[in-house]
Design an enzyme around this catalytic site. Sequence first.
Site, PDB file in Angstrom:
ATOM      1  CB  CYS A   1       6.010   3.559   7.209  1.00 51.86           C
ATOM      2  SG  CYS A   1       4.333   2.730   7.655  1.00 51.86           S
TER       3      CYS A   1
ATOM      4  CD  GLU B   1      -2.631   1.237  -0.162  1.00 47.85           C
ATOM      5  OE1 GLU B   1      -3.432   0.357  -0.320  1.00 47.85           O
ATOM      6  OE2 GLU B   1      -2.353   2.328  -0.681  1.00 47.85           O
TER       7      GLU B   1
ATOM      8  CE  LYS C   1       4.829   0.874   1.760  1.00 49.12           C
ATOM      9  NZ  LYS C   1       4.255   2.110   1.304  1.00 49.12           N
TER      10      LYS C   1
HETATM   11  P1  NAD Z   1      -1.920  -0.193  12.775  1.00 45.72           P
HETATM   12  O1  NAD Z   1      -1.111  -0.866  13.740  1.00 45.72           O
HETATM   13  O2  NAD Z   1      -2.726   0.988  12.784  1.00 45.72           O
HETATM   14  O3  NAD Z   1      -2.916  -1.724  12.284  1.00 45.72           O
HETATM   15  C1  NAD Z   1      -2.456  -3.116  12.486  1.00 45.72           C
HETATM   16  C2  NAD Z   1      -3.858  -3.652  13.144  1.00 45.72           C
HETATM   17  O4  NAD Z   1      -3.397  -4.972  13.020  1.00 45.72           O
HETATM   18  C3  NAD Z   1      -3.855  -3.267  14.539  1.00 45.72           C
HETATM   19  O5  NAD Z   1      -5.063  -2.872  14.923  1.00 45.72           O
HETATM   20  C4  NAD Z   1      -3.636  -4.681  15.297  1.00 45.72           C
HETATM   21  O6  NAD Z   1      -4.597  -4.872  16.658  1.00 45.72           O
HETATM   22  C5  NAD Z   1      -4.104  -5.854  14.110  1.00 45.72           C
HETATM   23  N1  NAD Z   1      -3.643  -7.149  14.441  1.00 45.72           N
HETATM   24  C6  NAD Z   1      -2.272  -7.441  14.532  1.00 45.72           C
HETATM   25  N2  NAD Z   1      -2.364  -8.778  14.648  1.00 45.72           N
HETATM   26  C7  NAD Z   1      -3.445  -9.229  14.376  1.00 45.72           C
HETATM   27  C8  NAD Z   1      -3.850 -10.625  14.216  1.00 45.72           C
HETATM   28  N3  NAD Z   1      -3.068 -11.616  14.189  1.00 45.72           N
HETATM   29  N4  NAD Z   1      -5.352 -10.696  14.032  1.00 45.72           N
HETATM   30  C9  NAD Z   1      -6.073  -9.614  13.941  1.00 45.72           C
HETATM   31  N5  NAD Z   1      -5.682  -8.429  14.053  1.00 45.72           N
HETATM   32  C10 NAD Z   1      -4.343  -8.182  14.269  1.00 45.72           C
HETATM   33  O7  NAD Z   1      -0.891  -0.316  11.437  1.00 45.72           O
HETATM   34  P2  NAD Z   1      -0.991   0.266   9.765  1.00 45.72           P
HETATM   35  O8  NAD Z   1      -0.463   1.698  10.176  1.00 45.72           O
HETATM   36  O9  NAD Z   1      -2.414   0.060   9.422  1.00 45.72           O
HETATM   37  O10 NAD Z   1       0.061  -0.520   9.171  1.00 45.72           O
HETATM   38  C11 NAD Z   1      -0.210  -1.878   8.843  1.00 45.72           C
HETATM   39  C12 NAD Z   1       0.895  -2.170   7.625  1.00 45.72           C
HETATM   40  O11 NAD Z   1       0.576  -1.281   6.626  1.00 45.72           O
HETATM   41  C13 NAD Z   1       2.355  -2.116   8.127  1.00 45.72           C
HETATM   42  O12 NAD Z   1       3.050  -3.294   7.578  1.00 45.72           O
HETATM   43  C14 NAD Z   1       2.672  -0.530   7.483  1.00 45.72           C
HETATM   44  O13 NAD Z   1       4.040  -0.539   7.477  1.00 45.72           O
HETATM   45  C15 NAD Z   1       1.912  -0.566   6.502  1.00 45.72           C
HETATM   46  N6  NAD Z   1       1.719   0.790   5.829  1.00 45.72           N
HETATM   47  C16 NAD Z   1       1.061   1.728   6.786  1.00 45.72           C
HETATM   48  C17 NAD Z   1       0.748   2.849   6.117  1.00 45.72           C
HETATM   49  C18 NAD Z   1       0.248   3.912   6.696  1.00 45.72           C
HETATM   50  O14 NAD Z   1       0.387   4.987   6.328  1.00 45.72           O
HETATM   51  N7  NAD Z   1       0.073   3.585   8.207  1.00 45.72           N
HETATM   52  C19 NAD Z   1       0.974   2.964   4.639  1.00 45.72           C
HETATM   53  C20 NAD Z   1       1.319   1.924   3.882  1.00 45.72           C
HETATM   54  C21 NAD Z   1       1.612   0.626   4.481  1.00 45.72           C
HETATM   55  C1  UGA Z   2       4.320   7.702   3.665  1.00 39.42           C
HETATM   56  C2  UGA Z   2       4.669   7.512   2.253  1.00 39.42           C
HETATM   57  O1  UGA Z   2       4.286   9.027   1.582  1.00 39.42           O
HETATM   58  C3  UGA Z   2       3.395   6.649   1.730  1.00 39.42           C
HETATM   59  O2  UGA Z   2       3.605   6.663   0.244  1.00 39.42           O
HETATM   60  C4  UGA Z   2       3.800   5.317   2.154  1.00 39.42           C
HETATM   61  O3  UGA Z   2       2.733   4.387   1.949  1.00 39.42           O
HETATM   62  C5  UGA Z   2       3.712   5.582   3.735  1.00 39.42           C
HETATM   63  O4  UGA Z   2       4.741   6.500   4.197  1.00 39.42           O
HETATM   64  C6  UGA Z   2       3.924   4.201   4.403  1.00 39.42           C
HETATM   65  O5  UGA Z   2       4.470   3.356   4.246  1.00 39.42           O
HETATM   66  O6  UGA Z   2       3.285   4.105   5.742  1.00 39.42           O
HETATM   67  P1  UGA Z   2       2.965   8.946   5.500  1.00 39.42           P
HETATM   68  O7  UGA Z   2       4.142   8.621   6.426  1.00 39.42           O
HETATM   69  O8  UGA Z   2       1.692   8.774   5.942  1.00 39.42           O
HETATM   70  O9  UGA Z   2       3.311   8.312   4.085  1.00 39.42           O
HETATM   71  O10 UGA Z   2       3.276  10.475   5.120  1.00 39.42           O
HETATM   72  P2  UGA Z   2       4.337  11.459   4.488  1.00 39.42           P
HETATM   73  O11 UGA Z   2       3.402  12.609   3.449  1.00 39.42           O
HETATM   74  O12 UGA Z   2       5.069  10.661   3.650  1.00 39.42           O
HETATM   75  O13 UGA Z   2       5.072  12.272   5.460  1.00 39.42           O
HETATM   76  C7  UGA Z   2       5.859  11.448   6.135  1.00 39.42           C
HETATM   77  C8  UGA Z   2       6.699  12.398   6.981  1.00 39.42           C
HETATM   78  O14 UGA Z   2       7.491  13.302   6.188  1.00 39.42           O
HETATM   79  C9  UGA Z   2       5.889  13.518   7.900  1.00 39.42           C
HETATM   80  O15 UGA Z   2       6.285  13.733   9.363  1.00 39.42           O
HETATM   81  C10 UGA Z   2       6.030  14.803   7.083  1.00 39.42           C
HETATM   82  O16 UGA Z   2       5.561  16.095   7.646  1.00 39.42           O
HETATM   83  C11 UGA Z   2       7.154  14.604   6.377  1.00 39.42           C
HETATM   84  N1  UGA Z   2       7.689  15.484   5.300  1.00 39.42           N
HETATM   85  C12 UGA Z   2       6.888  15.133   4.040  1.00 39.42           C
HETATM   86  C13 UGA Z   2       8.334  16.493   5.244  1.00 39.42           C
HETATM   87  O17 UGA Z   2       9.153  16.956   6.337  1.00 39.42           O
HETATM   88  N2  UGA Z   2       8.878  17.413   4.146  1.00 39.42           N
HETATM   89  C14 UGA Z   2       8.022  16.945   2.933  1.00 39.42           C
HETATM   90  O18 UGA Z   2       8.482  17.668   1.971  1.00 39.42           O
HETATM   91  C15 UGA Z   2       7.230  15.931   3.150  1.00 39.42           C
END
Ligand code: NAD
Ligand code: UGA
Length: 470
Positions: free
Chosen positions: A282, A171, A226
């Site tokens: 992340c 994602e 990713k």
């Molecule tokens: P999060 O902590 O918000 O959510 C994960 C959820 O999974 C939790 O609510 C937890 O209770 C649940 N969980 C864990 N083990 C479980 C199990 N065995 N059965 C059922 N539920 C279970 O995490 P997130 O931010 O949603 O991130 C999830 C993944 O996506 C990570 O690998 C992260 O790196 C990736 N990712 C996150 C973002 C983002 O913007 N947060 C963007 C892209 C990718």
């Molecule tokens: C980031 C990536 O942008 C997503 O594509 C990815 O899916 C995600 O991580 C993930 O894998 O979790 P996110 O962390 O939600 O998304 O937000 P960003 O907009 O990337 O910002 C990350 C951090 O960098 C923030 O603290 C933001 O304020 C900072 N940032 C961003 C800067 O300091 N300068 C910039 O120019 C841009």
Amino acid sequence: MTFNIKKICCIGAGYVGGPTMAVIADRCPNLIINVVDLNLERINAWNNSDLSKLPVYEPGLDEVIKRCRNRNLYFSNEIEKHISSADMIFISVNTPTKRKGVGAGQASDIKWVEKSARQVAKYANGTTIVVEKSTLPVKTAETIKAILETSNQNQTINGENKEFSVLSNPEFLAEGTAIKDLENPDRVLIGGDSQEAIKALESIYLNWINSEKIIKTNLWSSELSKLTANAFLAQRISSINSISAICEETGANIKEVAGAIGMDTRIGNKFLSAGPGFGGSCFKKDILNLVYLCNHFNLPEVAKYWQNVVEINEWQNHRISKVIVNKLFGTISEKKIAILGFSFKANTNDTRESPAIGICRDLIEEGSSLAIYDPRVEEKQIKLCLESMEEISNLNNLGNWHLSRSVIDAVTGADAIVITTDWTEFKSLKWEEISKKMRAPSWLFDTRNLVDIEEVKKHGINFWGVGCGS
Ligand code: NAD
Ligand code: UGA
């Protein structure tokens, strides 16, 4: 193997699982989607009839949830039941950095992924596509496959064979713009071996995404892409932040430099905002994971290269705390400082790895009293982030913090204001009114370059901006 996808189960109802499944449900009304989680409090919050109480704040999310919840989108803690009825299962659980054992501090902890895979192996029926949505170390699909293939679980109670196909579908959404990113992504990436399984997942996305935007690769390219995308994005931020420090020393202005280089189409103008360092759950975790993999594959030079991106990030964060202390005559003991913003970026209530945490901790350690205001972050969340700090401060008479309910409440009697998050409301603060509430000589430290500098100075407030100096 042929697949006919009618029911989806998503394991993990977090920042990714919740919004991603909501958008799929919205765009594919013929699919039934069950999002399951171990955390009952989170599930109850997703089911709350008051949409302002959803566990994730994202602009536009409430509208999507309103349309789909209890129509074809359901949130539940009945994990086994929904795994067993699903044709496709997304694993969207957390993958934080390991805290102990081999690889502690670097490798991603995939124990929740492994647990999910074991649950799928045990409870799934018939042919099931398992989709990695979580961000994972390269080769994790191998681990998942190995678990799914455990022979003693390969039959259902009725003696029917279980068959699995594993795909990687990372994602790329960013928090704060998740719904926009999911509805109109730059690309969708699907990695896998089985063309039929890839087609089944692709056909879901084709309901709203053009086929040219759907990229198909092998599993390992998908997993590595990713990590690489996040590493490149974070690297840009560390690069511009390193230049911000040179700007402050030389009289160059980081906004002018970023504008000038960003017009080069080869460089591009996005992700060039200097700030207090990148936060979020992340970037740091994924780069450290990449560093761990490089060392594992005996590539120490590559590991060191990426490690520096994280080190510059931490340096920038603490560098700003030092500037604040220096400008306030070298001591902030018993001074009140207003902190504007605690989430790691605007338009989210997420505080994971927020740069505000490092700055607040440094300032509390220096003895300051902080008044923290954030439009979306709850007090209990701030408390969790600063908890260990509170313990130390009780023991050592360090500074302290409290929550403020408004900007005016936070700035009243303050010696300084630090803007730590880029919330839009901080761009148009009423500096005349604010200047009258502060204790002179007052300071504004703008770590996001949000405000109109002349307007601030006009009202007698001293100004420092990242990469602009004072
Ligand atoms: P999060 O902590 O918000 O959510 C994960 C959820 O999974 C939790 O609510 C937890 O209770 C649940 N969980 C864990 N083990 C479980 C199990 N065995 N059965 C059922 N539920 C279970 O995490 P997130 O931010 O949603 O991130 C999830 C993944 O996506 C990570 O690998 C992260 O790196 C990736 N990712 C996150 C973002 C983002 O913007 N947060 C963007 C892209 C990718
Ligand atoms: C980031 C990536 O942008 C997503 O594509 C990815 O899916 C995600 O991580 C993930 O894998 O979790 P996110 O962390 O939600 O998304 O937000 P960003 O907009 O990337 O910002 C990350 C951090 O960098 C923030 O603290 C933001 O304020 C900072 N940032 C961003 C800067 O300091 N300068 C910039 O120019 C841009």
